[in-house]
Structure formats: C-alpha cells, structure tokens
Design an enzyme around this catalytic site. Structure first.
Site, PDB file in Angstrom:
ATOM      1  N   GLU A   1       3.924 -66.589   6.367  1.00 21.44           N
ATOM      2  CA  GLU A   1       4.662 -66.509   5.269  1.00 21.44           C
ATOM      3  C   GLU A   1       6.242 -66.878   5.183  1.00 21.44           C
ATOM      4  O   GLU A   1       6.820 -66.467   4.505  1.00 21.44           O
ATOM      5  CB  GLU A   1       4.142 -65.586   4.354  1.00 21.44           C
ATOM      6  CG  GLU A   1       2.793 -65.503   3.832  1.00 21.44           C
ATOM      7  CD  GLU A   1       2.508 -64.337   2.929  1.00 21.44           C
ATOM      8  OE1 GLU A   1       3.275 -63.439   2.905  1.00 21.44           O
ATOM      9  OE2 GLU A   1       1.401 -64.416   2.244  1.00 21.44           O
TER      10      GLU A   1
ATOM     11  N   LYS B   1      -3.827 -65.008  -8.274  1.00 21.17           N
ATOM     12  CA  LYS B   1      -3.931 -66.178  -7.247  1.00 21.17           C
ATOM     13  C   LYS B   1      -4.908 -66.979  -7.701  1.00 21.17           C
ATOM     14  O   LYS B   1      -5.965 -66.676  -7.903  1.00 21.17           O
ATOM     15  CB  LYS B   1      -4.484 -65.628  -5.877  1.00 21.17           C
ATOM     16  CG  LYS B   1      -3.274 -64.819  -5.139  1.00 21.17           C
ATOM     17  CD  LYS B   1      -4.122 -64.417  -3.759  1.00 21.17           C
ATOM     18  CE  LYS B   1      -3.085 -63.764  -2.714  1.00 21.17           C
ATOM     19  NZ  LYS B   1      -3.679 -63.014  -1.682  1.00 21.17           N
TER      20      LYS B   1
HETATM   21  C1  PEP Z   1      -2.007 -61.727   0.727  1.00 23.54           C
HETATM   22  O1  PEP Z   1      -2.735 -61.087   1.164  1.00 23.54           O
HETATM   23  O2  PEP Z   1      -1.353 -61.222  -0.433  1.00 23.54           O
HETATM   24  C2  PEP Z   1      -1.529 -63.105   0.868  1.00 23.54           C
HETATM   25  C3  PEP Z   1      -0.747 -63.762   0.323  1.00 23.54           C
HETATM   26  O3  PEP Z   1      -2.311 -63.563   2.003  1.00 23.54           O
HETATM   27  P1  PEP Z   1      -3.361 -64.547   2.368  1.00 23.54           P
HETATM   28  O4  PEP Z   1      -3.309 -65.859   1.274  1.00 23.54           O
HETATM   29  O5  PEP Z   1      -3.790 -64.798   3.606  1.00 23.54           O
HETATM   30  O6  PEP Z   1      -4.556 -63.963   1.340  1.00 23.54           O
HETATM   31 MG    MG Z   2      -2.413 -59.436  -0.291  1.00 22.44          MG
END
Ligand code: PEP
Ligand code: MG
Length: 412
Positions: free
Chosen positions: A199, A331
């Site tokens: 990231e 998400k």
């Molecule tokens: C998270 O865990 O908040 C994250 C952004 O990672 P991933 O997309 O690998 O779940």
């Molecule tokens: Mg997370």
C-alpha cells in the site's frame, strides 16, 4: 433519462500485477462508466469471493452471456442493476459471478449515470447537501501480509491529520509524515533500500515496537503533537496472527504468542502509548466479545472492524447488538455490489457506527471510492499516502474540492 446500451468487460492487472477485471457501462447517450476491480491480501473469511473458481476470465464470460439483462436499465437505478445481478448470482458471497464483477458493474453504471446527468458521482449517490470531506487515513509503514519477512507482524501503521481544517492540508500533512519517516529509516539503517509494502507504506526491517516508535518520531520531528494535529492509527489485521488450533495470536516475526486476553492488553497498550485515533481489527475476525471489551474501554477511539464485518450488513447487525465496534470499514468489493455496500452504510449509521471507506492492498488507479467515501459520510478515507494508485484517490478529493459543494472536514 439515460439507458444502458452496452457493457464491455476486459482483463487487466492490479497494482500487485495480478489479473483483474475492468468493466465499461455505456449509455445510449454514449457516456462511459469505467471501473477496474481491486483485491485484498488479508481477506476476511466471509467476504465476497473475487472471481468464480479464481478465474477473472470466467467472471467476464458469465457477464457477457448475461449482458442482455442489463440493457435498457436506468444506470442510476442501483437497485434494479443489483437485482439483475442477483438473477444471475443469488449466492451470499457472489461465488457464481464474482464480487469483482459485481463491484465493477455497479460502480461503472453509477459513473455512467453521473456523466449523463453532468454531475459528480458523489452527488448521484446522495441527496444530502450537507457534505464534508472525510479525513484521509494512510499507510506509512507496512508489515504483515503486505510486506516481506523482517517487517513488523502488524500490517499497517497509519497516519491521519486529525487537526487539519482543509482537505489539501490533510493530504499534505500525511505526505510530510510519510517523507519524514523515510528519512528517519534511511538514517537508522544505512542498508535501508527505500522498500515499500503493497500500500505504499515503508517496509523496514523493524519489529512492531520499533516501527511504532519511528512512526511517532516522524510526527514529533515535524512539530506535531500526537493526538492533536496528527494521529496515528494501526490496522492490526489480527486474523493473520490468529492460530485456531493453538487459540493464540502467533507473532512469528517478533517471536511471541498472545492468548486472547493478552491480545486485548497488547492492543490497549499500543492505543494508549501512541495515542491512537484509530485501531482496526485488534482481535481476530470472529472475536466479537473481545472487540467489545476494547470498544467499551476506548469510547473516543475508532475501534474499527474490517475482517470482523467484511462490509456485510447481517454481520454488522450482530456486531451492533454486541457493541463489538464503534466504527466499520466499508470496502465495496467485500460486500460485492455498490448496492450492498450502501445498504451496509445505512445500517451503520442507524447504529451510530462510524464509517471508514477503504481501498484494498491490490488497487487500480481508479478514484471512485473518493466519491463513495463522501456520499456515505465516512469519517475517514483509507486510501494510502504514496504510490500512483493511492495518490489517485487523494488527487480526486482535490478535484472534487473545486466544485465548491463540500464544506470543510467531517467531525470525527
Ligand atoms: C486492510 O486489511 O484493511 C487492507 C486494506 O488490506 P487488504 O486489501 O489486503 O485486505
Ligand atoms: Mg484491515
């Protein structure tokens, strides 16, 4: 009113170099909504699966075979697009068509509708006119599933300019902390390669404690007081450490193990010592009662569920009943369709659970989530600090600020 005239899918690659899908939704006016799906590395057990049989190609084939179901629909009618999608795949986790198709198709339809109406996408997603900017929350130091051996077990140390009054200042402050941390790491270890995790946060050879110390120092060296102008956050991503057989959190890299009780104390100590504003997944994805202990202990800190909730409305209802968290990661691709994610956002606000709209570790250079974060009245927008696919979301916030439709920053 515009109608969907055609849909085109293609195979592309995400920021990790893995295959993903992009979908164009084209209206009868010729307006194109285009969305490329992200993907996670630390993936919750109950989140939507990305592709049927792990095959983006298969997801695209299924979409192509069913394209007609979407032709003629109003692209701004998210519900009807979601329902057409559900006619193809009624599984709880989108295992037939894939969450990535659901993600891309529903957001692309929304973008095409916004273009047809000549308005920014966030305006199409909410009727509310009292809109504010969420605070950007970004990864400055990566470990766990996002970085290689030698880095901390903790997945993410995050920065948020909690004292900023404008979106530009909040972005600049986060950038300055990321840069300062880079300088500190280079000084501390002459062998530091400037390596970064998935990231865009630095990926140094440090243990958890050392990593938190240098992150705090970066803020302080810039003259910031932790918890005032700037706050740190941590995504513990504790499911990565949880060992179901041992019933313990195994910190392989640091070389210790925590019982569930010790894990609560471990997280609580870090929250207090570094004056965190934000603590995500401090316990594993099914430990609702343990999260509730932290939520009760820290009512003013965003005790946030990511893997714990996987943007799933039913799981959120259960978590709310147990008072497991006071904040929730949103998400869209964990939920599947944008419709699912908006339903989740409504349930969160009904239960007074604050939202943090988030990127995934494997991203595209799209910036739709900046609009989704504003429209869902998210308190923070977790999109990283550095790296092309991360900065794209931050730059979109600055473009949005030109509309003069948003008055200042949210209250956290
Ligand atoms: C998270 O865990 O908040 C994250 C952004 O990672 P991933 O997309 O690998 O779940
Ligand atoms: Mg997370």
């Amino acid at each position: 009113m515009a109608r969907i005239a055609s849909i085109k899918g293609r195979l592309l690659y995400n920021s990790r170099g893995s295959k993903t899908v992009e979908i164009d939704v084209i209206t009868d006016n010729g307006d194109v909504g285009r969305v490329c799906a992200p993907s996670g590395a630390s993936v919750g057990k109950y989140e939507a699966i990305s592709f049927p049989d792990n095959s983006p190609e298969k997801g695209l084939e299924i979409l192509k075979a069913n394209e007609k179901k979407f032709i003629g629909l109003d692209p701004s009618d998210l519900k009807s697009i979601h329902e057409a999608l559900r006619e193809i795949d009624s599984t709880s986790n989108y295992s037939k068509i894939g969450g990535s198709i659901a993600f891309s198709l529903t957001i692309a339809a929304t973008e095409s509708a916004a273009k047809s109406e000549g308005i920014p996408m966030f305006k199409l997603l909410t009727k509310d006119s009292d809109l504010k900017f969420p605070f950007p929350l970004g990864n400055i130091l990566g470990g766990g599933a996002h970085a290689g051996p030698g880095t901390p077990d903790i997945q993410e140390i995050l920065v948020c300019a909690t004292g900023s009054k404008t979106i530009r200042d909040s972005i600049e402050v986060n950038l300055s902390v990321h840069k300062e941390l880079g300088k500190i790491l280079a000084k501390k270890d002459p062998g530091f390669t400037n390596g970064r995790g998935d990231e865009g946060g630095w990926a140094p050879k440090l243990n958890n404690e050392q990593a938190l110390e240098v992150a705090a120092r970066a803020c302080e060296q810039l003259g910031f007081t932790l918890g005032k102008e700037v706050s740190l956050g941590v995504d513990f991503a504790s499911t990565t450490q949880w060992n179901e057989n041992k019933k313990k959190y195994v910190y392989d890299r640091a070389g210790f193990e925590n019982t569930p009780e010790e894990q609560i104390d471990f997280a609580a100590e870090i929250i207090k010592k570094y004056k965190l504003a934000y603590a995500e997944d401090a316990v594993h994805e099914e430990a609702f009662e343990d999260m509730a202990i932290l939520t009760k202990k820290f009512p003013n800190i965003l005790i946030t569920g990511d893997d714990l909730l996987v943007t799933n409305t039913e799981i959120l209802k259960n978590a709310a009943k147990k008072r497991a968290c006071n904040a929730a990661i949103l998400k869209v691709n964990q939920a599947g369709s944008l419709y699912d994610a908006i339903e989740f956002a409504k349930e969160a606000s009904k239960n007074n659970i604050k939202l943090i709209t988030s990127h995934r570790s494997g991203e595209s250079s799209d910036s739709h989530i900046s609009h989704i974060g504003i429209a869902t009245k998210s308190k923070m927008l977790k999109v990283g600090v550095m790296g092309g696919e991360r900065i794209a979301k931050l730059n979109e916030l600055l473009r949005i600020s030109e509309y003069d439709l948003i008055r200042g920053m949210v209250e956290i």
